[in-house]
Every structure is written in structure tokens, then in C-alpha cells.
Design a protein around this motif. Structure first.
Motif, PDB file in Angstrom:
ATOM      1  N   ARG A  15       0.821  -1.254   0.014  1.00  0.00           N
ATOM      2  CA  ARG A  15       0.212   0.143   0.046  1.00  0.00           C
ATOM      3  C   ARG A  15       0.936   1.215   0.176  1.00  0.00           C
ATOM      4  NH1 ARG A  15      -2.952  -2.219   4.986  1.00  0.00           N
ATOM      5  NH2 ARG A  15      -0.944  -1.775   5.919  1.00  0.00           N
TER       6      ARG A  15
ATOM      7  N   ASN B  31       1.364   3.780   1.664  1.00  0.00           N
ATOM      8  CA  ASN B  31       1.925   4.592   2.884  1.00  0.00           C
ATOM      9  C   ASN B  31       2.587   3.432   3.827  1.00  0.00           C
ATOM     10  OD1 ASN B  31       1.045   7.111   2.478  1.00  0.00           O
ATOM     11  ND2 ASN B  31      -0.863   6.488   2.835  1.00  0.00           N
ATOM     12  N   ASP B  32       2.725   2.208   3.299  1.00  0.00           N
ATOM     13  CA  ASP B  32       3.332   1.146   4.047  1.00  0.00           C
ATOM     14  C   ASP B  32       4.983   1.338   4.455  1.00  0.00           C
ATOM     15  OD1 ASP B  32       1.060  -0.375   4.697  1.00  0.00           O
ATOM     16  OD2 ASP B  32       1.355  -1.526   2.819  1.00  0.00           O
ATOM     17  N   THR B  33       5.637   2.123   3.610  1.00  0.00           N
ATOM     18  CA  THR B  33       7.149   2.517   3.445  1.00  0.00           C
ATOM     19  C   THR B  33       7.791   2.506   4.806  1.00  0.00           C
ATOM     20  OG1 THR B  33       6.791   3.395   1.198  1.00  0.00           O
ATOM     21  CG2 THR B  33       8.987   3.399   2.332  1.00  0.00           C
TER      22      THR B  33
ATOM     23  N   ALA C 162       6.513   1.962   7.820  1.00  0.00           N
ATOM     24  CA  ALA C 162       5.988   1.052   8.820  1.00  0.00           C
ATOM     25  C   ALA C 162       6.772  -0.328   8.502  1.00  0.00           C
ATOM     26  CB  ALA C 162       4.592   0.639   8.824  1.00  0.00           C
ATOM     27  N   LEU C 163       6.911  -0.700   7.309  1.00  0.00           N
ATOM     28  CA  LEU C 163       7.818  -1.667   7.007  1.00  0.00           C
ATOM     29  C   LEU C 163       9.109  -1.731   7.397  1.00  0.00           C
ATOM     30  CD1 LEU C 163       6.290  -2.924   3.372  1.00  0.00           C
ATOM     31  CD2 LEU C 163       5.955  -4.299   5.383  1.00  0.00           C
TER      32      LEU C 163
ATOM     33  N   GLN D  80       7.930  10.461   2.887  1.00  0.00           N
ATOM     34  CA  GLN D  80       7.535   9.457   3.803  1.00  0.00           C
ATOM     35  C   GLN D  80       8.885   8.991   4.671  1.00  0.00           C
ATOM     36  OE1 GLN D  80       6.330   5.885   1.379  1.00  0.00           O
ATOM     37  NE2 GLN D  80       4.145   6.885   1.207  1.00  0.00           N
TER      38      GLN D  80
ATOM     39  N   ILE E 128       4.573 -10.501   1.743  1.00  0.00           N
ATOM     40  CA  ILE E 128       3.846  -9.274   2.337  1.00  0.00           C
ATOM     41  C   ILE E 128       2.709  -8.905   1.223  1.00  0.00           C
ATOM     42  CG2 ILE E 128       5.821  -8.353   3.727  1.00  0.00           C
ATOM     43  CD1 ILE E 128       6.053  -6.170   1.605  1.00  0.00           C
TER      44      ILE E 128
ATOM     45  N   ASN F 267      -2.039  -7.449   7.290  1.00  0.00           N
ATOM     46  CA  ASN F 267      -1.148  -6.735   8.053  1.00  0.00           C
ATOM     47  C   ASN F 267       0.177  -6.900   7.544  1.00  0.00           C
ATOM     48  OD1 ASN F 267       0.525  -5.724  10.129  1.00  0.00           O
ATOM     49  ND2 ASN F 267      -0.930  -6.181  11.887  1.00  0.00           N
ATOM     50  N   PRO F 268       0.811  -6.105   6.387  1.00  0.00           N
ATOM     51  CA  PRO F 268       2.081  -6.305   5.990  1.00  0.00           C
ATOM     52  C   PRO F 268       3.229  -6.138   7.052  1.00  0.00           C
ATOM     53  CG  PRO F 268       0.545  -4.721   4.483  1.00  0.00           C
ATOM     54  CD  PRO F 268       0.037  -5.063   5.844  1.00  0.00           C
ATOM     55  N   SER F 269       2.980  -5.100   7.981  1.00  0.00           N
ATOM     56  CA  SER F 269       4.186  -5.174   9.124  1.00  0.00           C
ATOM     57  C   SER F 269       4.260  -6.543   9.831  1.00  0.00           C
ATOM     58  CB  SER F 269       3.854  -4.028  10.002  1.00  0.00           C
ATOM     59  OG  SER F 269       3.981  -2.797   9.127  1.00  0.00           O
TER      60      SER F 269
END
Length: 257
Positions: free
Chosen positions: A26, A28-30, A32-33, A81, A238, A243-245
Motif C-alpha cells: 500500500r 503508505n506502508d514504507t 511501517a515496513l 515518507q 507481504i 497486516n504487511p508489518s
């Protein structure tokens, strides 16, 4: 001192570098990952800048690039980000991608932004060494960025030694001449190549990438180098997660357990 240099001074073996594509799965995942990868115990984070025609990437990362671009990812947004990256992420972070997005953004501005957000180095596979040394190295040096070169089984000893002389950080050993995402593991031919380079006694640490996908292949690669890079297998882990994180943590922990 650059975080990459510090890392390899402090850790000589089983260095785990995890690659993922910015804006994937997604937009805005950058961040958080990146936080999840660090928390799970990885040593180094490699963030891919999505590009419409990625160099040497297999189907998995090509699809991740496409999805990230469709999500709306671009270089300026990535820097936004990463603005608070160093509030939480302390391990080294490098950006990887085609040289064209950097050129389009403006090389000086791009490198300045990297320094501002805390990026430690760049991997630009289609930036020729002579061009880098003549035009780009002074700019990279000004902003404390290390340029990471790639070698393959076809790279001559002369070129490997020249790369070693003009490198800092680490050398990215591409395990085979195929694209990323191979699921076949490490072959005897690859082991021969790893061993040949190992015996060259290079100055720089080496990380092996392409085909490293789990604990077993990470351990195999680490026997011939300072560690390894996992990309496509992580992307697959992922890509469809709710929940990718959490999926990221589970994947990295499984490699390191």
C-alpha cells in the motif's frame, strides 16, 4: 561515520539485508515496513524506487513496481515518507533503483534529500562505473552517500578488483545471470563463483543476492560472504497480507531463527 561502514565494522557475518519496494503493497506502508524489518532483527534495509522498466528484476518485483506506481508512489513522495525515518529506524538504509528517477529529480537535489532523511547509500545498477567516478562520485561524497556496485558470475577479475578499489560499504554479488526471484536455491555453479570471489581477498564486505529466499539459502550464502539480500521472497510474503508489518516481522524472524 556512515551507518553502513559502522555495520560492517561491528558485524562480519550473517548480515541480513531485506529489500522491499516503496509504496508497496500500500502507498503508505514504507516507513511501517522499515520499522518492522528493524524490529524483527534485520541488519540493513534496501528500499526499491519503483520504475516502469526495472533493471534485472523478475516478475515478483516487476509486479510490485507496477502496483507501487499505480498506488501513486514517486521519488518526492518517498522522501516525504522518509522524513521521520531516523526517529525510529537506526539501522542502515539504502535506496535501490534505476538511475533515471534520480536524474529526473536532479542528482544534487536527490543526494541532498538522501542526506536529509538519513539514507546511507545507493544501488543504481545501470549507472556505469566510469560515469559514476567522473560525474557522480563528488556529489555522492558531498552528501555522505556510498555507491554500491554489483558483480555477477560473468564479471572479470579485473573489473571486480576495480570495483573493490572504488567502493565502500559492500559489494552486491548477484548470484546468477538470471533475474531476481529465482526459487531454485543455490547451485554448485553458484557456490563455485562465491568461492572464487571469496578467494580474491577483497577489501570490501560482500552480500549475495538473487535466489536467497529463506533461512536455508541465507545460511548457505552467508557461508561464502558476509551475508545476503532477500527481496522477491519478502515481497511475496507481504503482498496479500492484511497486516504487511506483521507479515514482515514473521518473515524476517523465520530467516533468523
Amino acid at each position: 561515520m556512515n551507518r553502513l561502514l559502522t555495520l560492517f565494522q561491528q558485524k562480519k557475518e550473517k548480515v541480513l539485508n531485506i529489500y522491499f519496494t516503496a509504496g508497496f503493497p500500500r502507498l503508505n506502508d514504507t516507513l511501517a515496513l522499515a520499522e518492522a524489518i528493524q524490529e524483527a532483527g534485520a541488519d540493513l534495509i534496501e528500499i526499491g524506487i519503483p520504475f516502469s522498466d526495472p533493471v534485472a528484476d523478475g516478475e515478483t518485483i516487476q509486479k510490485a513496481n507496477t502496483r507501487a506506481l499505480q498506488n501513486g508512489m514517486h521519488v518526492a513522495l518517498l522522501f516525504e515518507q522518509l522524513q521521520k525515518l531516523r526517529d525510529s529506524v537506526k539501522i542502515p538504509v539504502i535506496l535501490m533503483g534505476d538511475v533515471n528517477p534520480m536524474l529526473q529529480y536532479g542528482t544534487e537535489d536527490f543526494c541532498k534529500k538522501c542526506q536529509e532523511v538519513g539514507v546511507d547509500g545507493l544501488i543504481l545498477p545501470n549507472l556505469p562505473m566510469d560515469e559514476y567516478l567522473a560525474e557522480f562520485k563528488p556529489i555522492f561524497d558531498r552528501y555522505g552517500l556510498l555507491n554500491i556496485f554489483l558483480i555477477t558470475p560473468q564479471t572479470s577479475e579485473e573489473r571486480i578488483r576495480r570495483i573493490d578499489e572504488n567502493s565502500a560499504g559492500f559489494i552486491y554479488m548477484v548470484s546468477s545471470s538470471s533475474t531476481t526471484g529465482s526459487t531454485k536455491g543455490i547451485s554448485k555453479d553458484m557456490e563455485g563463483y562465491f568461492s572464487r570471489v571469496d578467494q580474491m581477498s577483497l577489501n570490501n564486505p560482500r552480500l549475495i543476492g538473487f535466489g536467497i529466499k529463506d533461512k536455508e539459502t541465507f545460511q548457505q550464502a552467508s557461508a561464502f560472504a558476509n551475508g545476503a539480500i532477500i527481496g522477491s521472497a519478502f515481497i511475496r510474503a507481504i503482498e496479500e497480507s492484511e497486516n504487511p508489518s506483521l507479515a514482515a516481522k514473521d518473515f524476517v524472524q523465520a530467516v533468523l531463527e
